[in-house]
Design a protein around this motif. Sequence first.
Motif, PDB file in Angstrom:
ATOM      1  N   LEU A   1      28.821  13.469  -2.332  1.00  0.00           N
ATOM      2  CA  LEU A   1      29.461  13.599  -1.027  1.00  0.00           C
ATOM      3  C   LEU A   1      29.767  12.239  -0.429  1.00  0.00           C
ATOM      4  O   LEU A   1      30.816  12.032   0.169  1.00  0.00           O
ATOM      5  CB  LEU A   1      28.572  14.406  -0.080  1.00  0.00           C
ATOM      6  CG  LEU A   1      28.350  15.869  -0.463  1.00  0.00           C
ATOM      7  CD1 LEU A   1      27.351  16.511   0.469  1.00  0.00           C
ATOM      8  CD2 LEU A   1      29.655  16.628  -0.446  1.00  0.00           C
ATOM      9  N   HIS A   2      28.843  11.294  -0.592  1.00  0.00           N
ATOM     10  CA  HIS A   2      29.070   9.953  -0.054  1.00  0.00           C
ATOM     11  C   HIS A   2      30.232   9.272  -0.762  1.00  0.00           C
ATOM     12  O   HIS A   2      31.047   8.599  -0.122  1.00  0.00           O
ATOM     13  CB  HIS A   2      27.806   9.098  -0.162  1.00  0.00           C
ATOM     14  CG  HIS A   2      26.678   9.572   0.698  1.00  0.00           C
ATOM     15  ND1 HIS A   2      26.786   9.730   2.058  1.00  0.00           N
ATOM     16  CD2 HIS A   2      25.420   9.936   0.378  1.00  0.00           C
ATOM     17  CE1 HIS A   2      25.646  10.168   2.553  1.00  0.00           C
ATOM     18  NE2 HIS A   2      24.799  10.318   1.552  1.00  0.00           N
ATOM     19  N   VAL A   3      30.321   9.429  -2.069  1.00  0.00           N
ATOM     20  CA  VAL A   3      31.426   8.843  -2.824  1.00  0.00           C
ATOM     21  C   VAL A   3      32.734   9.468  -2.366  1.00  0.00           C
ATOM     22  O   VAL A   3      33.736   8.768  -2.177  1.00  0.00           O
ATOM     23  CB  VAL A   3      31.211   9.026  -4.349  1.00  0.00           C
ATOM     24  CG1 VAL A   3      32.459   8.650  -5.124  1.00  0.00           C
ATOM     25  CG2 VAL A   3      30.026   8.209  -4.821  1.00  0.00           C
ATOM     26  N   ASP A   4      32.744  10.782  -2.165  1.00  0.00           N
ATOM     27  CA  ASP A   4      33.955  11.446  -1.671  1.00  0.00           C
ATOM     28  C   ASP A   4      34.348  10.921  -0.295  1.00  0.00           C
ATOM     29  O   ASP A   4      35.533  10.717  -0.021  1.00  0.00           O
ATOM     30  CB  ASP A   4      33.750  12.959  -1.600  1.00  0.00           C
ATOM     31  CG  ASP A   4      33.713  13.611  -2.976  1.00  0.00           C
ATOM     32  OD1 ASP A   4      34.138  12.962  -3.948  1.00  0.00           O
ATOM     33  OD2 ASP A   4      33.267  14.768  -3.055  1.00  0.00           O
ATOM     34  N   ASP A   5      33.357  10.693   0.568  1.00  0.00           N
ATOM     35  CA  ASP A   5      33.640  10.150   1.904  1.00  0.00           C
ATOM     36  C   ASP A   5      34.278   8.770   1.807  1.00  0.00           C
ATOM     37  O   ASP A   5      35.245   8.464   2.508  1.00  0.00           O
ATOM     38  CB  ASP A   5      32.359  10.061   2.742  1.00  0.00           C
ATOM     39  CG  ASP A   5      31.815  11.422   3.147  1.00  0.00           C
ATOM     40  OD1 ASP A   5      32.574  12.417   3.084  1.00  0.00           O
ATOM     41  OD2 ASP A   5      30.626  11.489   3.521  1.00  0.00           O
ATOM     42  N   VAL A   6      33.743   7.938   0.921  1.00  0.00           N
ATOM     43  CA  VAL A   6      34.283   6.581   0.743  1.00  0.00           C
ATOM     44  C   VAL A   6      35.701   6.656   0.195  1.00  0.00           C
ATOM     45  O   VAL A   6      36.601   5.953   0.673  1.00  0.00           O
ATOM     46  CB  VAL A   6      33.369   5.734  -0.169  1.00  0.00           C
ATOM     47  CG1 VAL A   6      34.034   4.422  -0.531  1.00  0.00           C
ATOM     48  CG2 VAL A   6      32.029   5.486   0.501  1.00  0.00           C
ATOM     49  N   MET A   7      35.934   7.527  -0.796  1.00  0.00           N
ATOM     50  CA  MET A   7      37.280   7.638  -1.373  1.00  0.00           C
ATOM     51  C   MET A   7      38.278   8.165  -0.332  1.00  0.00           C
ATOM     52  O   MET A   7      39.411   7.695  -0.265  1.00  0.00           O
ATOM     53  CB  MET A   7      37.273   8.538  -2.609  1.00  0.00           C
ATOM     54  CG  MET A   7      36.647   7.887  -3.829  1.00  0.00           C
ATOM     55  SD  MET A   7      37.299   6.230  -4.215  1.00  0.00           S
ATOM     56  CE  MET A   7      38.995   6.596  -4.606  1.00  0.00           C
ATOM     57  N   ARG A   8      37.861   9.120   0.481  1.00  0.00           N
ATOM     58  CA  ARG A   8      38.755   9.616   1.539  1.00  0.00           C
ATOM     59  C   ARG A   8      39.063   8.491   2.527  1.00  0.00           C
ATOM     60  O   ARG A   8      40.199   8.356   2.991  1.00  0.00           O
ATOM     61  CB  ARG A   8      38.135  10.812   2.250  1.00  0.00           C
ATOM     62  CG  ARG A   8      38.373  12.138   1.545  1.00  0.00           C
ATOM     63  CD  ARG A   8      38.028  13.318   2.438  1.00  0.00           C
ATOM     64  NE  ARG A   8      36.595  13.431   2.663  1.00  0.00           N
ATOM     65  CZ  ARG A   8      35.750  14.056   1.854  1.00  0.00           C
ATOM     66  NH1 ARG A   8      36.193  14.627   0.765  1.00  0.00           N
ATOM     67  NH2 ARG A   8      34.468  14.122   2.134  1.00  0.00           N
ATOM     68  N   ALA A   9      38.057   7.689   2.845  1.00  0.00           N
ATOM     69  CA  ALA A   9      38.270   6.565   3.764  1.00  0.00           C
ATOM     70  C   ALA A   9      39.229   5.552   3.146  1.00  0.00           C
ATOM     71  O   ALA A   9      40.135   5.051   3.827  1.00  0.00           O
ATOM     72  CB  ALA A   9      36.937   5.899   4.109  1.00  0.00           C
ATOM     73  N   ILE A  10      39.052   5.265   1.870  1.00  0.00           N
ATOM     74  CA  ILE A  10      39.949   4.319   1.189  1.00  0.00           C
ATOM     75  C   ILE A  10      41.378   4.847   1.202  1.00  0.00           C
ATOM     76  O   ILE A  10      42.326   4.096   1.427  1.00  0.00           O
ATOM     77  CB  ILE A  10      39.468   4.054  -0.251  1.00  0.00           C
ATOM     78  CG1 ILE A  10      38.188   3.202  -0.226  1.00  0.00           C
ATOM     79  CG2 ILE A  10      40.542   3.376  -1.084  1.00  0.00           C
ATOM     80  CD1 ILE A  10      37.510   3.043  -1.567  1.00  0.00           C
ATOM     81  N   HIS A  11      41.544   6.139   0.988  1.00  0.00           N
ATOM     82  CA  HIS A  11      42.889   6.715   0.948  1.00  0.00           C
ATOM     83  C   HIS A  11      43.538   6.819   2.328  1.00  0.00           C
ATOM     84  O   HIS A  11      44.741   7.039   2.410  1.00  0.00           O
ATOM     85  CB  HIS A  11      42.874   8.072   0.249  1.00  0.00           C
ATOM     86  CG  HIS A  11      42.636   7.946  -1.218  1.00  0.00           C
ATOM     87  ND1 HIS A  11      43.457   7.224  -2.060  1.00  0.00           N
ATOM     88  CD2 HIS A  11      41.645   8.412  -1.996  1.00  0.00           C
ATOM     89  CE1 HIS A  11      42.989   7.266  -3.278  1.00  0.00           C
ATOM     90  NE2 HIS A  11      41.874   7.973  -3.273  1.00  0.00           N
TER      91      HIS A  11
ATOM     92  N   VAL B   1      37.475   0.707   6.029  1.00  0.00           N
ATOM     93  CA  VAL B   1      36.629   1.720   5.397  1.00  0.00           C
ATOM     94  C   VAL B   1      35.341   1.889   6.192  1.00  0.00           C
ATOM     95  O   VAL B   1      34.903   3.010   6.480  1.00  0.00           O
ATOM     96  CB  VAL B   1      36.324   1.362   3.925  1.00  0.00           C
ATOM     97  CG1 VAL B   1      35.215   2.235   3.349  1.00  0.00           C
ATOM     98  CG2 VAL B   1      37.576   1.498   3.073  1.00  0.00           C
ATOM     99  N   LYS B   2      34.750   0.776   6.577  1.00  0.00           N
ATOM    100  CA  LYS B   2      33.510   0.829   7.358  1.00  0.00           C
ATOM    101  C   LYS B   2      33.741   1.561   8.673  1.00  0.00           C
ATOM    102  O   LYS B   2      32.948   2.419   9.071  1.00  0.00           O
ATOM    103  CB  LYS B   2      32.986  -0.579   7.610  1.00  0.00           C
ATOM    104  CG  LYS B   2      31.685  -0.613   8.376  1.00  0.00           C
ATOM    105  CD  LYS B   2      31.195  -2.028   8.589  1.00  0.00           C
ATOM    106  CE  LYS B   2      29.903  -2.006   9.406  1.00  0.00           C
ATOM    107  NZ  LYS B   2      29.498  -3.328   9.804  1.00  0.00           N
ATOM    108  N   ALA B   3      34.838   1.229   9.351  1.00  0.00           N
ATOM    109  CA  ALA B   3      35.134   1.867  10.636  1.00  0.00           C
ATOM    110  C   ALA B   3      35.381   3.364  10.468  1.00  0.00           C
ATOM    111  O   ALA B   3      34.916   4.168  11.279  1.00  0.00           O
ATOM    112  CB  ALA B   3      36.346   1.199  11.286  1.00  0.00           C
ATOM    113  N   ILE B   4      36.093   3.743   9.437  1.00  0.00           N
ATOM    114  CA  ILE B   4      36.360   5.160   9.188  1.00  0.00           C
ATOM    115  C   ILE B   4      35.061   5.908   8.914  1.00  0.00           C
ATOM    116  O   ILE B   4      34.814   6.979   9.450  1.00  0.00           O
ATOM    117  CB  ILE B   4      37.353   5.337   8.028  1.00  0.00           C
ATOM    118  CG1 ILE B   4      38.743   4.839   8.439  1.00  0.00           C
ATOM    119  CG2 ILE B   4      37.421   6.793   7.577  1.00  0.00           C
ATOM    120  CD1 ILE B   4      39.720   4.690   7.294  1.00  0.00           C
TER     121      ILE B   4
END
Length: 179
Positions: A111-121, A166-169
Amino acid sequence: MMPEPDAEPLSPAALDAFKAQMVALIPALRGFARGLCRDRVLADDLVQEAMMRAWASRHTFIEGSNFRAWMFMILRNHYYSGAKKRARYTVWDPEAAERILVQDATQESGLHVDDVMRAIHRLPEQQREILLLVAGAGLSYEEAATVTGANMGTVKSRLNRGRAGVKAILEGDKAAAVA
């Protein structure tokens, strides 16, 4: 693509080194391609096409130059040259989507990886691209600058803004994420 008349073919040792470098870069190229297009199948196709184009143009590669940057540039250029064409096609099939059963990952780390990838996108394309090249594919700033055609300061600036975005998102600061 035919070799240039004055281009010398690679020696057997150089050809073996060329092949080994191509194979070693496959995982990094896949990661970069998946980050660019967000589609696993398309990303694998992009990597395959980049490998074929590199092989067909092996006579143009200058020994001693940066092979990684050359390969990433081929992949990136192929992606962007086909982006307009792909935008006209619809790949969504509602009937097929109804038949496909989707189950989210049960692991918390997934879930955390998905959150990071969504933020990157959610980042602007230029920031996302630099972040994927440097943080995702492990390219140096110089290699990322070569691949994108940007100068070093621009690469560092986009990387810094991408990381902050990414951090802000992830922290839920929508005002900072847009900046």
